[in-house]
Motif scaffolding. Sequence first.
Motif, PDB file in Angstrom:
ATOM      1  N   ARG A 150       0.827  -1.191   0.000  1.00 31.59           N
ATOM      2  CA  ARG A 150       0.000   0.000   0.000  1.00 31.59           C
ATOM      3  C   ARG A 150       0.856   1.233   0.000  1.00 31.59           C
ATOM      4  NH1 ARG A 150      -2.644  -0.279   4.756  1.00 31.59           N
ATOM      5  NH2 ARG A 150      -2.625  -2.495   5.069  1.00 31.59           N
ATOM      6  N   GLY A 151       1.968   1.133   0.686  1.00 38.91           N
ATOM      7  CA  GLY A 151       2.836   2.292   0.697  1.00 38.91           C
ATOM      8  C   GLY A 151       3.429   2.566  -0.664  1.00 38.91           C
ATOM      9  N   ALA A 152       3.453   1.558  -1.494  1.00 39.06           N
ATOM     10  CA  ALA A 152       4.029   1.755  -2.813  1.00 39.06           C
ATOM     11  C   ALA A 152       3.075   2.476  -3.743  1.00 39.06           C
ATOM     12  CB  ALA A 152       4.414   0.406  -3.417  1.00 39.06           C
ATOM     13  N   GLY A 153       1.978   2.961  -3.248  1.00 44.20           N
ATOM     14  CA  GLY A 153       1.101   3.762  -4.109  1.00 44.20           C
ATOM     15  C   GLY A 153      -0.127   3.027  -4.549  1.00 44.20           C
ATOM     16  N   LEU A 154      -0.179   1.784  -4.275  1.00 43.06           N
ATOM     17  CA  LEU A 154      -1.363   1.037  -4.691  1.00 43.06           C
ATOM     18  C   LEU A 154      -2.537   1.401  -3.805  1.00 43.06           C
ATOM     19  CD1 LEU A 154      -1.700  -1.101  -6.841  1.00 43.06           C
ATOM     20  CD2 LEU A 154      -1.536  -2.817  -5.085  1.00 43.06           C
ATOM     21  N   GLY A 155      -2.252   1.896  -2.632  1.00 42.32           N
ATOM     22  CA  GLY A 155      -3.307   2.088  -1.656  1.00 42.32           C
ATOM     23  C   GLY A 155      -4.253   3.211  -1.977  1.00 42.32           C
ATOM     24  N   VAL A 156      -3.742   4.244  -2.622  1.00 47.16           N
ATOM     25  CA  VAL A 156      -4.600   5.396  -2.889  1.00 47.16           C
ATOM     26  C   VAL A 156      -5.719   5.005  -3.838  1.00 47.16           C
ATOM     27  CG1 VAL A 156      -4.630   7.734  -3.755  1.00 47.16           C
ATOM     28  CG2 VAL A 156      -2.633   6.896  -2.534  1.00 47.16           C
ATOM     29  N   GLU A 157      -5.335   4.334  -4.891  1.00 46.77           N
ATOM     30  CA  GLU A 157      -6.377   3.936  -5.840  1.00 46.77           C
ATOM     31  C   GLU A 157      -7.292   2.890  -5.262  1.00 46.77           C
ATOM     32  OE1 GLU A 157      -3.182   3.725  -6.789  1.00 46.77           O
ATOM     33  OE2 GLU A 157      -2.892   5.277  -8.276  1.00 46.77           O
ATOM     34  N   GLU A 158      -6.691   2.036  -4.464  1.00 47.08           N
ATOM     35  CA  GLU A 158      -7.528   1.025  -3.824  1.00 47.08           C
ATOM     36  C   GLU A 158      -8.616   1.649  -2.991  1.00 47.08           C
ATOM     37  OE1 GLU A 158      -4.419  -2.355  -2.593  1.00 47.08           O
ATOM     38  OE2 GLU A 158      -6.325  -2.363  -1.542  1.00 47.08           O
ATOM     39  N   GLU A 159      -8.220   2.647  -2.209  1.00 48.75           N
ATOM     40  CA  GLU A 159      -9.213   3.279  -1.356  1.00 48.75           C
ATOM     41  C   GLU A 159     -10.309   3.913  -2.182  1.00 48.75           C
ATOM     42  OE1 GLU A 159      -6.137   4.624   2.127  1.00 48.75           O
ATOM     43  OE2 GLU A 159      -7.754   5.967   1.552  1.00 48.75           O
ATOM     44  N   GLU A 160      -9.899   4.574  -3.244  1.00 46.96           N
ATOM     45  CA  GLU A 160     -10.906   5.196  -4.094  1.00 46.96           C
ATOM     46  C   GLU A 160     -11.850   4.161  -4.667  1.00 46.96           C
ATOM     47  OE1 GLU A 160      -8.081   8.668  -5.960  1.00 46.96           O
ATOM     48  OE2 GLU A 160      -9.679   7.824  -7.171  1.00 46.96           O
ATOM     49  N   LEU A 161     -11.286   3.068  -5.087  1.00 46.23           N
ATOM     50  CA  LEU A 161     -12.131   2.025  -5.662  1.00 46.23           C
ATOM     51  C   LEU A 161     -13.085   1.472  -4.619  1.00 46.23           C
ATOM     52  CD1 LEU A 161     -12.515   0.662  -8.346  1.00 46.23           C
ATOM     53  CD2 LEU A 161     -10.930  -1.103  -7.641  1.00 46.23           C
ATOM     54  N   ARG A 162     -12.577   1.357  -3.415  1.00 55.07           N
ATOM     55  CA  ARG A 162     -13.447   0.858  -2.361  1.00 55.07           C
ATOM     56  C   ARG A 162     -14.610   1.801  -2.111  1.00 55.07           C
ATOM     57  NH1 ARG A 162     -10.864  -3.377   0.451  1.00 55.07           N
ATOM     58  NH2 ARG A 162      -8.664  -3.376  -0.057  1.00 55.07           N
ATOM     59  N   GLU A 163     -14.317   3.086  -2.211  1.00 59.12           N
ATOM     60  CA  GLU A 163     -15.419   4.024  -2.004  1.00 59.12           C
ATOM     61  C   GLU A 163     -16.437   3.933  -3.124  1.00 59.12           C
ATOM     62  OE1 GLU A 163     -13.901   7.951  -1.661  1.00 59.12           O
ATOM     63  OE2 GLU A 163     -12.376   7.330  -0.236  1.00 59.12           O
ATOM     64  N   LEU A 164     -15.945   3.715  -4.317  1.00 59.37           N
ATOM     65  CA  LEU A 164     -16.858   3.719  -5.455  1.00 59.37           C
ATOM     66  C   LEU A 164     -17.772   2.498  -5.468  1.00 59.37           C
ATOM     67  CD1 LEU A 164     -14.843   4.905  -8.536  1.00 59.37           C
ATOM     68  CD2 LEU A 164     -16.730   6.015  -7.411  1.00 59.37           C
ATOM     69  N   VAL A 165     -17.161   1.362  -5.277  1.00 56.99           N
ATOM     70  CA  VAL A 165     -17.951   0.132  -5.352  1.00 56.99           C
ATOM     71  C   VAL A 165     -18.675  -0.042  -4.028  1.00 56.99           C
ATOM     72  CG1 VAL A 165     -17.828  -2.360  -5.596  1.00 56.99           C
ATOM     73  CG2 VAL A 165     -16.330  -0.905  -6.944  1.00 56.99           C
ATOM     74  N   PRO A 166     -19.988  -0.179  -4.074  1.00 58.26           N
ATOM     75  CA  PRO A 166     -20.700  -0.323  -2.801  1.00 58.26           C
ATOM     76  C   PRO A 166     -20.296  -1.606  -2.102  1.00 58.26           C
ATOM     77  CG  PRO A 166     -22.165  -0.669  -4.656  1.00 58.26           C
ATOM     78  CD  PRO A 166     -20.898  -0.141  -5.211  1.00 58.26           C
ATOM     79  N   GLY A 167     -20.050  -1.481  -0.833  1.00 57.96           N
ATOM     80  CA  GLY A 167     -19.660  -2.659  -0.081  1.00 57.96           C
ATOM     81  C   GLY A 167     -18.204  -3.015  -0.237  1.00 57.96           C
ATOM     82  N   GLY A 168     -17.450  -2.133  -0.859  1.00 51.60           N
ATOM     83  CA  GLY A 168     -16.066  -2.470  -1.110  1.00 51.60           C
ATOM     84  C   GLY A 168     -15.144  -2.188   0.046  1.00 51.60           C
ATOM     85  N   GLU A 169     -15.708  -1.708   1.121  1.00 48.52           N
ATOM     86  CA  GLU A 169     -14.825  -1.275   2.201  1.00 48.52           C
ATOM     87  C   GLU A 169     -14.174  -2.432   2.907  1.00 48.52           C
ATOM     88  OE1 GLU A 169     -18.058  -0.299   2.273  1.00 48.52           O
ATOM     89  OE2 GLU A 169     -18.012   1.765   1.619  1.00 48.52           O
ATOM     90  N   ALA A 170     -14.918  -3.490   3.042  1.00 49.73           N
ATOM     91  CA  ALA A 170     -14.413  -4.568   3.889  1.00 49.73           C
ATOM     92  C   ALA A 170     -13.987  -5.771   3.062  1.00 49.73           C
ATOM     93  CB  ALA A 170     -15.485  -4.967   4.897  1.00 49.73           C
ATOM     94  N   MET A 171     -13.419  -5.523   1.922  1.00 49.32           N
ATOM     95  CA  MET A 171     -12.989  -6.656   1.110  1.00 49.32           C
ATOM     96  C   MET A 171     -11.508  -6.543   0.845  1.00 49.32           C
ATOM     97  SD  MET A 171     -15.842  -7.377  -1.752  1.00 49.32           S
ATOM     98  CE  MET A 171     -16.091  -5.698  -2.276  1.00 49.32           C
TER      99      MET A 171
END
Lengths: 174, 411
Positions: A120-141
């Motif tokens: 996540r520190g390598a930069g993957l985390g930012v997009e991941e978080e955004e994707l989690r926000e976009l997709v409903p229910g993506g927070e806990a996966m």
Amino acid sequence: MNTSKPPTMDLQNLNPSSLKSRFATRFLRALTKINAQKPISPSSPTEIFQRYRRIKVAADKSMAYSVRSRRTWSRATLWRLRTRSPRSRLATLARRSSVKTRTTTVVDKTSHGKENKEERGAGLGVEEEELRELVPGGEAMDLCNLLDETAHYIKCLTTQVQVMRTIANLYSLD
Amino acid sequence: MLHRLESLESCNYNGMDVAVLERQAARLKWQQQNYVVQNNNLVELCASSMPQFQGLIGSNIGSGQMVQLKRPEVFLGSGDFQEFVNFPVAGAEFGDSEKLDLVPPEAAADYCISRTSSCQMTALNTSVMKEEREDMVLEKMESTTGSGRESFNKRKPEAVADHKGKNKRIKGEGESEVKTKCSTEISRNSSKENSKASEVQKLDYIHVRARRGQATDSHSLAERARREKISMKMKCLQDLVPGCNKITGKAGMLDEIINYVQSLQRQVEFLSMKIAALNSSVQFNVENLPMKEFPAYVANFPAAAKLPAMAGLPYFQLNPLQKESVNCMLNESILPAQTATEGIASASVSISEQSLSSSSMTQLQPFSTWNMDPQGSSSNLTVIFHSSSIVRVEYIRIWHLIRYTPDTDTS
């Protein structure tokens, strides 16, 4: 209602249990209900706005119902629609912010050791978080399931857009 | 040290050595080879050239050399691969070889071949691995490379393998010319490779940092399997999202995916807004519709087709109040100007005055325009409104039409 037929129309090839037809059926039913409820006369902007909200909710709900509970995002959407009160946008925002904080803790807890953190520190985390926000229910996966859900969600969204566009076009022809 | 290694290379090897090297080089290029086959080949090699290299190894000076020379000998394969899990695996690149099963041994073997090609490592001997002394390895690696953690990480699998090989000299010394070549290359290009490889392989080596002494096998295996799954899924997503063929790398792909999902969600919002606006002005007679057929009709309607009837047809009409409401909705929804979607275009276009019967017809080029321009360059919609009435809607770019052409009839 429509005097002109579209160029291609294959009623025989339509799969009655396909996602598209399921969604179309439900959505049209919901639309008729909405139209039946309110007078169709031109009304104030707020009324149109309310109608828009209702239609949007109907679209999301019918799509989620078409998918049933097979997918996390559909379950999350249905839950969200059920528990959210129609007028409290502030409540929604509050819930969203709390979900965000919960997200980070959940994600931290599920990280197995250093590897995830460094990824996540390598930069993957930012997009991941955004994707989690976009997709409903993506927070806990985890990322793996999140990508699956995203793929299915994209497919369903494109179907939804197609059907709604068709309906809008048909409307406009009258 | 460099000289010594080179001298070793130039030693009077058997004539078979060249063949051995060639064979190993050829093997390196195989990505889908059976692991067992590889192992067998290596074992052959080892057996054939064993006696002569033994002497060479014995004559080496210093344990440092020994460590480096021993490096490839670990990769003789006849044992199973299970313990050799510390080889780095690049997630994204590894996923390119799609046919690879998620069997870690093969994956690791192939991967370490491709990634550490300078060393020409192939298979591992598990039994060799079992007797490893990590401390010596650590010392050796740090002393030889001297460039710190990253190089240590880079060499760790080799060092690990090395170290195990050190204790088992009897096992394939046949690889020693490979080792020497490997070590010469490494020592020659140490700094360059370190900086390059460490950056490239930064992600890959993360799991290697787990100490070898611990039972990290299952973890590393699971981690590698997870990475492969993720890269496979990214590929599937790449097919779903249009315009992602040129983009490589997880971050860029994720950005594209995020943009696409956002644009789809906005399109849904706009279409619902449009339907709401249309609904209010058009009588939707439910009874006239054959409800069974209509969904089929709707579902089969090709999304991007131009309706021939539209050419001469109008416009749908909104009274000024409705126009205001549409504007409200426009402001309500999320509309960054640069990510205008079809929905925005249609909403902005579909505003006109209701009472047009007496006055000149305003020509809206609504739906046909924004429907039919999937491959066109970025186009601006201009809307001509009735002179007496309406606010002119400014141009909106629809460059997303190019990028996000919806599929027709995806079921």
